[in-house]
Design a protein around this motif. Structure first.
Motif, mmCIF file in Angstrom:
data_model
loop_
_atom_site.group_PDB
_atom_site.id
_atom_site.type_symbol
_atom_site.label_atom_id
_atom_site.label_comp_id
_atom_site.label_asym_id
_atom_site.label_seq_id
_atom_site.Cartn_x
_atom_site.Cartn_y
_atom_site.Cartn_z
ATOM 1 N N ILE A 133 1.721 -2.696 11.480
ATOM 2 C CA ILE A 133 0.722 -2.561 10.422
ATOM 3 C C ILE A 133 -0.468 -1.749 10.934
ATOM 4 O O ILE A 133 -0.975 -1.980 12.028
ATOM 5 C CB ILE A 133 0.264 -3.949 9.928
ATOM 6 N N ASN A 134 -0.875 -0.791 10.122
ATOM 7 C CA ASN A 134 -2.093 -0.016 10.366
ATOM 8 C C ASN A 134 -3.115 -0.389 9.305
ATOM 9 O O ASN A 134 -2.753 -0.734 8.177
ATOM 10 C CB ASN A 134 -1.801 1.485 10.274
ATOM 11 N N ASP A 135 -4.400 -0.290 9.661
ATOM 12 C CA ASP A 135 -5.419 -0.663 8.685
ATOM 13 C C ASP A 135 -6.388 0.489 8.437
ATOM 14 O O ASP A 135 -6.667 1.293 9.320
ATOM 15 C CB ASP A 135 -6.185 -1.913 9.124
ATOM 16 N N SER A 139 -11.468 -0.924 2.419
ATOM 17 C CA SER A 139 -10.531 -0.875 1.303
ATOM 18 C C SER A 139 -10.496 0.540 0.728
ATOM 19 O O SER A 139 -11.527 1.161 0.482
ATOM 20 C CB SER A 139 -10.953 -1.860 0.219
ATOM 21 N N LEU A 148 -5.759 -2.256 1.917
ATOM 22 C CA LEU A 148 -6.476 -2.482 3.164
ATOM 23 C C LEU A 148 -5.660 -2.064 4.373
ATOM 24 O O LEU A 148 -6.206 -1.656 5.388
ATOM 25 C CB LEU A 148 -6.852 -3.968 3.300
ATOM 26 N N GLU A 149 -4.343 -2.203 4.284
ATOM 27 C CA GLU A 149 -3.465 -1.912 5.414
ATOM 28 C C GLU A 149 -2.095 -1.524 4.900
ATOM 29 O O GLU A 149 -1.744 -1.808 3.754
ATOM 30 C CB GLU A 149 -3.365 -3.135 6.333
ATOM 31 N N TRP A 150 -1.339 -0.850 5.762
ATOM 32 C CA TRP A 150 -0.017 -0.412 5.339
ATOM 33 C C TRP A 150 0.961 -0.517 6.493
ATOM 34 O O TRP A 150 0.584 -0.508 7.663
ATOM 35 C CB TRP A 150 -0.079 1.018 4.794
ATOM 36 N N SER A 251 1.995 4.988 2.348
ATOM 37 C CA SER A 251 0.965 4.014 1.989
ATOM 38 C C SER A 251 1.280 3.340 0.653
ATOM 39 O O SER A 251 1.068 2.129 0.496
ATOM 40 C CB SER A 251 -0.415 4.674 1.949
ATOM 41 N N SER A 254 3.626 0.202 0.652
ATOM 42 C CA SER A 254 2.990 -1.099 0.874
ATOM 43 C C SER A 254 2.288 -1.600 -0.386
ATOM 44 O O SER A 254 2.311 -2.802 -0.692
ATOM 45 C CB SER A 254 1.990 -0.998 2.030
ATOM 46 N N SER A 266 4.033 -8.385 10.386
ATOM 47 C CA SER A 266 4.034 -7.505 11.553
ATOM 48 C C SER A 266 4.619 -8.248 12.749
ATOM 49 O O SER A 266 4.517 -9.481 12.817
ATOM 50 C CB SER A 266 2.599 -7.066 11.865
#
Length: 302
Positions: A133-135, A139, A148-150, A251, A254, A266
């Motif tokens: 997971i990347n953030d 937002s 917020l994250e993907w 993106s 997600s 994750s």
């Protein structure tokens, strides 16, 4: 018994052996004697043809031609269709591209952690999506909603429940084309005005070199750029445009999963103090191993 469907995307076969080695390690972590594993390798450099995969541990493996119109996403959709036609819906899908072999160092411990979590999630009947997971720094409004994250899509997994609800992994070429310009126009750059400015700035920090704003990468936490990042020009516009469509697809996958009620997990998730320490150490170990392996590969090539 659990049925696993692996869909691996490549462009040409030059990295196939290394990719299959990584996927074979993951297969060993997942599948027991009673489980079934099907591996579809999708070659997006092909427009026709296909054959069985010659590998002792992938008896149900095969290679097919892909669909490069949205690069890996339309290619993965080709692999999904091929597996469905041959053996129906797997319980668990694992998707990857040849970046898993070229740019990421997968130690035995990293494979074990990744595979162990997929195996645990395989028992969960609700929709789920799994991967690193990347953030975003804050937002961010994607074309399909806030995020917020993907989940990073060089290697990720989901169950059949979510795959059925999603339908296609690619959000559709017509929709993607409505978000980016189709030809080079310096005053417009890549993305159309309908795409949120903050999201555009974030993606562009990774995708496009811009010497006029040297702090942009630091603001958005990028420690590196896409390996083909360059200043936008008529010569590279088409390549950057296609990559931008893939970033959008990644993106928005997600976003789509969340909108369908999916749990997003994750391999480094933790819910208590001991687990936080353990997962943090695992993350550091995996990233150090990845840097070591990439440095060694670069030295071998030089």
């Amino acid at each position: 018994m659990t049925n696993y469907g692996f869909v691996h995307l490549e462009y040409g076969s030059q990295h196939r052996d290394h990719s299959v080695q990584v996927l074979t390690k993951l297969r060993r972590q997942l599948a027991g004697e009673s489980d079934r594993v099907v591996l579809a390798i999708v070659d997006n450099a092909r427009s026709t043809g296909g054959e069985a995969l010659r590998n002792a541990e992938c008896e149900d493996g095969f290679v097919i031609a892909g669909d490069n119109s949205n690069r890996e996403f339309t290619g993965w959709d080709q692999g999904v269709a091929a597996i469905l036609a041959r053996s129906g819906e797997p319980d668990v899908w694992i998707f990857s591209n040849d970046t898993v072999a070229r740019n990421h160092g997968w130690s035995e411990r990293r494979v074990a952690g990744f595979g162990g979590e997929i195996k645990r999630l395989g028992l969960h009947p609700g929709p789920w999506l799994f991967g690193e997971i990347n953030d975003f720094p804050r937002s961010t409004m994607t074309p399909l909603g806030p995020l917020l994250e993907w989940v990073s899509t060089y290697c990720f997994a989901m169950n059949g429940n979510l795959r059925r609800q999603l339908g296609a992994l690619s959000p559709g070429n017509e929709f993607l084309d409505s978000l980016v310009y189709d030809r080079f126009e310096p005053e417009h750059r890549l993305f159309r005005d309908s795409v949120d400015e903050a999201y555009v700035d974030f993606v562009s920090a990774w995708l496009i070199k811009d010497e006029s704003d040297p702090s942009r990468q630091r603001r958005f936490k990028w420690s590196h750029e896409w390996h083909k990042a360059s200043a936008l020009s008529p010569e590279n516009f088409d390549d950057l445009r296609m990559k931008a469509r893939c970033v959008l697809s990644e993106s928005m996958l997600s976003v789509r999963a969340r909108q369908l009620g999916a749990d997003i997990r994750s391999p480094y998730d933790a819910r208590n103090a001991r687990a936080h320490i353990r997962s943090s150490l695992q993350l550091v170990a995996d990233k150090l191993w990845e840097k070591f392996l990439l440095r060694r590969l670069r030295l071998e090539r030089s």
